[in-house]
Scaffold this motif. Structure first.
Motif, short mmCIF file in Angstrom:
data_model
loop_
_atom_site.label_atom_id
_atom_site.label_comp_id
_atom_site.label_asym_id
_atom_site.label_seq_id
_atom_site.Cartn_x
_atom_site.Cartn_y
_atom_site.Cartn_z
N TYR A 113 0.84 -1.21 0.00
CA TYR A 113 0.00 0.00 0.00
C TYR A 113 0.87 1.25 0.00
N HIS A 114 1.88 1.28 0.84
CA HIS A 114 2.73 2.47 0.93
C HIS A 114 3.56 2.65 -0.34
N THR A 117 1.15 4.10 -3.05
CA THR A 117 0.80 5.52 -2.89
C THR A 117 1.88 6.45 -3.45
N ARG A 121 -2.65 7.35 -7.57
CA ARG A 121 -3.63 7.99 -6.71
C ARG A 121 -4.49 6.92 -6.04
N ILE A 122 -4.49 6.92 -4.72
CA ILE A 122 -5.31 5.99 -3.96
C ILE A 122 -6.14 6.79 -2.97
#
Length: 447
Positions: A113-114, A117, A121-122
């Motif tokens: 996830y990191h 990002t 765009r999340i």
């Protein structure tokens, strides 16, 4: 009700397996109707952007949850068919392996996830992603499904799935009526999986089994991991080439377009339960034919391909014609541009149906690595085409990329000498050659 005779299948065998398929189909049809209605309600309530955020954690975690399953479900079903007396050892060992797999992927989800990002765009917060990731742990109880599959007892699967979907639907409708925020709907995704697990445990216990009798065996664990890893890797690749378009739409176009595209995918892929239910139900009969009568085995595979094409082609034609009406009747105007995208994406289902059937051939012949290779090729093609077409054509480009990737992956077996005959058989079904041959033979016999 008597099951009609199907050429290439013994009547006794088809009676048994068709009844099991019938139960599975009832479960899936019931689930399909419920899920579509609820999805439309949730999509209209949240709106395209929030609906995109709602679906993004499901897409993002799909790859990790597939990895956590370790490819054990289908392989354990096969082993239970071969060694039913080792039920507790197989279920207990597979359960613990899946549980550990679900735990181990959590830090990977956090890291991914990191990293994501930094490049895209999340809009979905990390908390949403982690909540949905917990389903990778809870899905360990789905191994009970493998037990019922091995015993051709689809009615118990039907009971759990239909009841689970009814409860899930009722809960989401209540959330809409109470005007709850998106946070509640994300929590509902986890609650759905928990309810399904409780249902499986309850039915298993009621049928005389007990999860407390399950046993973990280290040698068996090594055996399962050694033989299931190609299936697990293939499942990850399948997730990539089936879900990567949604992730890339999020990156290129944002949550609103991703939400609109999600409505297309849900309507299109809702039908994919059909080939899975049919193949799961008749796979034991196909395996028996392979062992006892190679000629009958080939006939059954050809009939399977024919059936897949007839069903999927009918669905594709119907949905292509009905898609504008579906969107104008059931969706808010924000979603209407997706109607023409559905008329493209729905045709990928033909190759999904054929791929599901040919996948059983690859498993039966022990070509699990080849199955993984063709899935990887499909994923690569899908990624490349999405990079090229999404910026130019938006979600329409993503639909075309999916269609071409599915077709290319499916017929890759034509390039391999040992599987080329199966590819030719699929082509005969796809172009309705075998249909016309059967009609011709029946006409001749009538004369």
């Amino acid at each position: 009700m008597k099951i009609p005779n199907i050429p290439g299948f013994d009547q006794g065998a088809i009676e048994k397996y068709a009844k099991n398929a019938g139960w599975l189909m009832i479960a899936r049809v019931g689930s399909l109707g419920i899920k579509i209605v609820v999805s439309i309600c949730v999509g209209n309530y949240l709106g395209p952007k929030a609906f995109g955020i709602y679906n993004y954690p499901l897409v993002f975690t799909t790859f990790f949850i597939a990895a956590a399953a370790l490819g054990l479900d289908g392989f354990v079903t096969r082993e239970l068919l071969r060694f039913p007396e080792k039920k507790n050892e197989l279920l207990g060992t597979a359960f613990l392996l899946k549980m550990v797999g679900g735990i181990l992927v959590l830090p990977l989800v956090y890291i991914a996830y990191h990293l994501a990002t930094d490049f895209t765009r999340i809009d979905a917060p990390l908390s949403y992603i982690l909540v949905v990731s917990l389903t990778g742990i809870i899905q360990a109880f789905n191994i009970i499904d493998s037990y019922f599959q091995s015993r051709a007892q689809g009615k118990f699967i039907m009971t759990v799935q239909v009841m689970g979907n009814l409860l899930s639907a009722a809960f989401k409708i209540i959330l809409i009526l109470l005007d709850k925020s998106l946070n509640w709907f994300i929590a509902a995704l986890l609650i759905d999986v928990i309810a399904l697990a409780i249902g499986y445990i309850y039915v298993y216990q009621k049928q005389g089994g007990s999860i407390f009798d399950w046993k973990f065996e280290s040698p068996l664990a090594r055996f399962l991991l050694k033989n299931s890893w190609p299936i697990a890797f293939s499942a990850i690749l399948i997730s990539v080439y089936m879900k990567i378009d949604a992730l890339m739409i999020q990156g290129y176009l944002g949550s609103e377009q991703q939400g609109i595209y999600s409505s297309v995918v849900q309507l299109s892929e809702a039908w994919y339960f059909i080939p899975v239910a049919i193949v799961t139900a008749v796979f034991p009969a196909i395996m028996n034919a392979r062992r006892d009568d190679p000629e009958r085995y080939q006939r059954r595979m050809q009939n399977m391909y024919d059936l897949m094409v007839w069903i999927s082609l009918s669905i594709a034609i119907f949905m292509s014609i009905a898609s504008p009406l579906i969107y104008h009747l059931f969706y808010t105007p924000d979603y209407w541009p997706a109607a023409h995208v559905l008329t493209i994406h729905i045709w990928a289902g033909i190759f999904t149906f054929l791929g599901t059937a040919s996948g059983q051939f690859l498993i039966a012949e022990g070509y699990t690595k080849l199955s993984m290779l063709r899935t990887g090729a499909g994923a690569f093609i899908n990624i490349v085409l999405n990079i090229w077409w999404i910026p130019k054509y938006g979600i329409t480009g993503a639909a075309f990329a999916t269609l071409i990737a599915y077709a290319s992956s499916n017929f890759m077996i034509l390039l391999i000498p040992k599987t080329r005959q199966q590819g030719i058989m699929m082509l005969k079904s796809l172009f309705l050659i075998t249909l016309f041959e059967k009609l011709k033979n029946r006409t001749s016999a009538a004369k």
